[in-house]
Design a protein around this motif. Structure first.
Motif, PDB file in Angstrom:
ATOM      1  N   ALA A 344       5.005  49.311  31.676  1.00 43.28           N
ATOM      2  CA  ALA A 344       3.461  49.532  30.956  1.00 43.28           C
ATOM      3  C   ALA A 344       2.611  49.235  31.861  1.00 43.28           C
ATOM      4  O   ALA A 344       1.410  49.671  32.085  1.00 43.28           O
ATOM      5  CB  ALA A 344       3.409  49.007  29.577  1.00 43.28           C
ATOM      6  N   LEU A 345       2.726  47.879  32.289  1.00 45.98           N
ATOM      7  CA  LEU A 345       1.593  47.208  33.140  1.00 45.98           C
ATOM      8  C   LEU A 345       1.186  48.126  34.464  1.00 45.98           C
ATOM      9  O   LEU A 345       0.340  48.475  34.765  1.00 45.98           O
ATOM     10  CB  LEU A 345       1.770  45.798  33.466  1.00 45.98           C
ATOM     11  N   PHE A 346       2.341  48.556  35.092  1.00 42.75           N
ATOM     12  CA  PHE A 346       2.458  49.254  36.259  1.00 42.75           C
ATOM     13  C   PHE A 346       1.711  50.700  36.043  1.00 42.75           C
ATOM     14  O   PHE A 346       1.010  51.084  36.896  1.00 42.75           O
ATOM     15  CB  PHE A 346       3.609  49.073  37.057  1.00 42.75           C
ATOM     16  N   ALA A 347       2.263  51.070  35.020  1.00 44.08           N
ATOM     17  CA  ALA A 347       1.841  52.393  34.576  1.00 44.08           C
ATOM     18  C   ALA A 347       0.305  52.591  34.333  1.00 44.08           C
ATOM     19  O   ALA A 347      -0.701  53.278  34.800  1.00 44.08           O
ATOM     20  CB  ALA A 347       2.286  53.015  33.230  1.00 44.08           C
ATOM     21  N   ALA A 348      -0.171  51.376  33.587  1.00 45.86           N
ATOM     22  CA  ALA A 348      -1.588  51.233  33.425  1.00 45.86           C
ATOM     23  C   ALA A 348      -2.416  51.044  34.638  1.00 45.86           C
ATOM     24  O   ALA A 348      -3.452  51.667  34.799  1.00 45.86           O
ATOM     25  CB  ALA A 348      -2.044  49.974  32.306  1.00 45.86           C
ATOM     26  N   LEU A 349      -2.153  50.410  35.847  1.00 45.17           N
ATOM     27  CA  LEU A 349      -2.674  50.038  36.986  1.00 45.17           C
ATOM     28  C   LEU A 349      -2.613  51.303  37.592  1.00 45.17           C
ATOM     29  O   LEU A 349      -3.748  51.579  38.408  1.00 45.17           O
ATOM     30  CB  LEU A 349      -2.005  48.913  37.720  1.00 45.17           C
ATOM     31  N   ALA A 350      -1.664  51.970  37.651  1.00 44.42           N
ATOM     32  CA  ALA A 350      -1.628  53.357  38.459  1.00 44.42           C
ATOM     33  C   ALA A 350      -2.589  54.332  37.710  1.00 44.42           C
ATOM     34  O   ALA A 350      -2.912  55.283  38.351  1.00 44.42           O
ATOM     35  CB  ALA A 350      -0.088  53.972  38.245  1.00 44.42           C
ATOM     36  N   SER A 351      -2.876  54.211  36.555  1.00 41.80           N
ATOM     37  CA  SER A 351      -3.916  55.139  35.690  1.00 41.80           C
ATOM     38  C   SER A 351      -5.182  54.954  36.541  1.00 41.80           C
ATOM     39  O   SER A 351      -6.126  56.124  36.353  1.00 41.80           O
ATOM     40  CB  SER A 351      -3.746  55.052  34.457  1.00 41.80           C
ATOM     41  N   ARG A 352      -5.636  53.832  36.952  1.00 37.72           N
ATOM     42  CA  ARG A 352      -7.006  53.758  37.575  1.00 37.72           C
ATOM     43  C   ARG A 352      -6.838  53.216  38.838  1.00 37.72           C
ATOM     44  O   ARG A 352      -6.635  51.828  39.151  1.00 37.72           O
ATOM     45  CB  ARG A 352      -7.820  52.693  36.692  1.00 37.72           C
ATOM     46  N   PRO A 353      -6.705  53.653  39.953  1.00 27.90           N
ATOM     47  CA  PRO A 353      -6.120  52.959  41.109  1.00 27.90           C
ATOM     48  C   PRO A 353      -7.433  51.912  41.644  1.00 27.90           C
ATOM     49  O   PRO A 353      -8.612  52.228  41.430  1.00 27.90           O
ATOM     50  CB  PRO A 353      -6.174  54.269  42.166  1.00 27.90           C
ATOM     51  N   GLY A 354      -6.808  51.025  42.276  1.00 24.78           N
ATOM     52  CA  GLY A 354      -7.755  49.605  42.611  1.00 24.78           C
ATOM     53  C   GLY A 354      -8.134  48.754  41.533  1.00 24.78           C
ATOM     54  O   GLY A 354      -8.715  47.733  41.957  1.00 24.78           O
ATOM     55  N   CYS A 355      -7.563  49.201  40.090  1.00 30.48           N
ATOM     56  CA  CYS A 355      -8.050  48.214  39.167  1.00 30.48           C
ATOM     57  C   CYS A 355      -6.978  47.038  39.013  1.00 30.48           C
ATOM     58  O   CYS A 355      -6.038  47.084  39.901  1.00 30.48           O
ATOM     59  CB  CYS A 355      -8.125  48.860  37.870  1.00 30.48           C
ATOM     60  N   ARG A 356      -7.680  46.021  38.296  1.00 32.23           N
ATOM     61  CA  ARG A 356      -6.789  44.957  37.940  1.00 32.23           C
ATOM     62  C   ARG A 356      -6.787  44.771  36.387  1.00 32.23           C
ATOM     63  O   ARG A 356      -7.642  45.266  36.062  1.00 32.23           O
ATOM     64  CB  ARG A 356      -7.113  43.493  38.605  1.00 32.23           C
TER      65      ARG A 356
END
Length: 478
Positions: A344-356
């Motif tokens: 889920a964390l990686f899915a979330a990060l992929a949903s907004r490229p460049g975010c933390r």
């Protein structure tokens, strides 16, 4: 302490200057390290940067050197040298922590324990296992399954056992099997002076003196370096079944969880995933789950016991508007579901490229779960900051992940304000600022709010007694 005063004590993603207090690495120490460790010492920028980064939002200069320990003797010799030269040592495992635990805010040496990855002994008859700290969760369970056993603590990432001990990790199975605190029986620990001590035994209980094992578990590398760990393990359940259930809203899902726990149903896992997170997981893991709030549950026991648990839970869920029960009985189906949840964390990060992700980690008494979670969800939606929401809600623990542009100071500050409001709410409800991630850099001010100045003073006294030169992961917890 006022909210504004407490907020001022916390480092933000865009400002860590007050916490950076680098100590020099003397050339004579570097020479001594080269002589003692040879190829086990690394000073290249690439390796130092690799060991100066975790999953937190912080950007901190890397450590001055990396030592790859291969034995308890290596750890002891390094700490003796570090004490002699008053240079920090930061234990390093899988690098998956979320709160800045492994960052070299005062410079020093990263102590990589990954090569200490031997399973020392499996005592199947006693349901215990002894491992070195670099053993990972998946590696351990692969070894145990041949004896019909498993280690249930599952924080999601394939974390090292040493790192899981250091942060007092838990995860998806904690509602039934407890956390690292309940499952660590004994430790071999190297002190800041390089002395090797042993705490606890393989016996199921003891009242012999201070509980040094529990003191070390959760100490985040600030009191000693764990070099052997003895754990409780459990028989593989005869039957396992997992299910997903969709709800019209978060409130109905949470109410279902509360009733399951209050009825004493021995559910093994009970995870909440909000609609936003389901959408992200679908895109990342190529799934087609209905995009509504979801409970992901797992049942362990005998076939009859699992069937009874599942029937009770399905009835409770239906009374709260739950629908679309989907069962995953085969290991492949269960693995696919839980892999998607763990990603889920990686899915979330992929949903907004460049975010933390600025991750929250509150845990509250189960009776206050709905009050805390629902108000916090409303605040987060109103903020306009992209987020995901997941939680091991069976034990009152949940996580918001605020997806921020790390270069946008205003956005980071607004996310920290949301986090501050959530933590304050949880503490007022009798909960904690961190259920499983630990304090690290991010939650130092929150710990003061939760524990109070007297408890912090006692922690400082323990730290001073065990690490008088402040070389073990300095600048963390308080």
């Amino acid at each position: 302490m006022s909210a504004s005063a407490e907020a001022a004590t916390r480092p933000h993603a865009h400002d860590l200057s007050a916490h950076l207090q680098p100590r020099p690495l003397p050339a004579t120490l570097l020479q001594a390290l080269q002589q003692r460790f040879g190829a086990q010492l690394a000073t290249s920028l690439a390796l130092r940067e690799q060991h100066g980064r975790d999953e937190s939002v912080y950007n901190v200069p890397p450590p001055d050197a990396v030592v790859f320990a291969e034995s308890t003797e290596d750890v002891a010799d390094l700490l003796q040298l570090a004490t002699q030269y008053r240079v920090p040592v930061i234990p390093f495992g899988a690098g998956s922590s979320l709160e800045g635990h492994l960052l070299a805010v005062q410079g020093g040496i990263s102590l990589d324990l990954n090569r200490m990855n031997q399973i020392v002994a499996i005592n199947a008859e006693d349901l215990t296992v002894t491992v070195q700290p670099g053993v990972t969760r998946k590696q351990l369970n692969e070894a145990l399954r041949h004896d019909g056993l498993f280690f249930p603590i599952d924080p999601g990432a394939d974390a090292s056992i040493g790192g899981m001990c250091a942060t007092r990790a838990s995860g998806t199975n904690a509602v039934r099997y407890g956390t690292m605190r309940e499952n660590v029986l004994a430790l071999e620990v190297v002190t800041s002076a390089g002395e090797v001590i042993h705490t606890g035994t393989r016996a199921r209980k003891s009242s012999a003196g201070y509980d040094l094992t529990r003191l070390m578990v959760g100490s985040e590398g600030t009191l000693g370096v764990m070099t052997e760990i003895t754990l409780r393990v459990h028989p593989l359940p005869e039957a396992v079944s997992a299910a997903t259930c969709m709800f019209p809203g978060i409130a109905e899902a949470v109410q279902t969880v509360i009733q399951i726990i209050q009825l004493g149903v021995p559910i093994a896992r009970c995870e909440l995933i909000d609609a936003n997170s389901v959408r992200m997981v679908n895109a990342y893991s190529k799934m087609d789950l209905p995009e509504s709030p979801m409970l992901l549950m797992e049942f362990h026991g005998s076939p009859a016991g699992v069937e009874e648990q599942a029937a009770t839970v399905q009835e409770i869920a239906s009374d709260n508007g739950g629908a679309d029960f989907q069962w995953a009985v085969t290991p492949e189906e269960r693995t696919r579901l839980w892999t998607a949840r763990h990603n889920a964390l990686f899915a979330a990060l992929a949903s907004r490229p460049g975010c933390r992700a600025i991750s929250t980690d509150t845990c509250v008494p189960i009776s206050r779960l709905a009050d805390c979670l629902l108000v916090s969800a409303e605040e987060t939606v109103a903020s306009g900051i992209p987020f995901f929401l997941v939680g091991h809600v069976g034990d009152g623990n949940f996580h918001f992940g605020y997806l921020v542009d790390p270069e946008d100071a205003d956005e980071c500050a607004r996310a920290e304000q949301l986090n501050h409001a959530l933590v304050s709410r949880a503490i007022e409800m009798g909960g904690t600022c961190t259920g499983e991630h630990g304090i690290g850099l991010h939650k130092m001010g929150f710990l003061r709010h939760e524990a109070g100045e007297g408890a912090i003073a006692m922690m400082r006294a323990i730290k001073q007694a065990l690490d008088p030169h402040n070389i073990l992961n300095p600048g963390k917890i308080f």
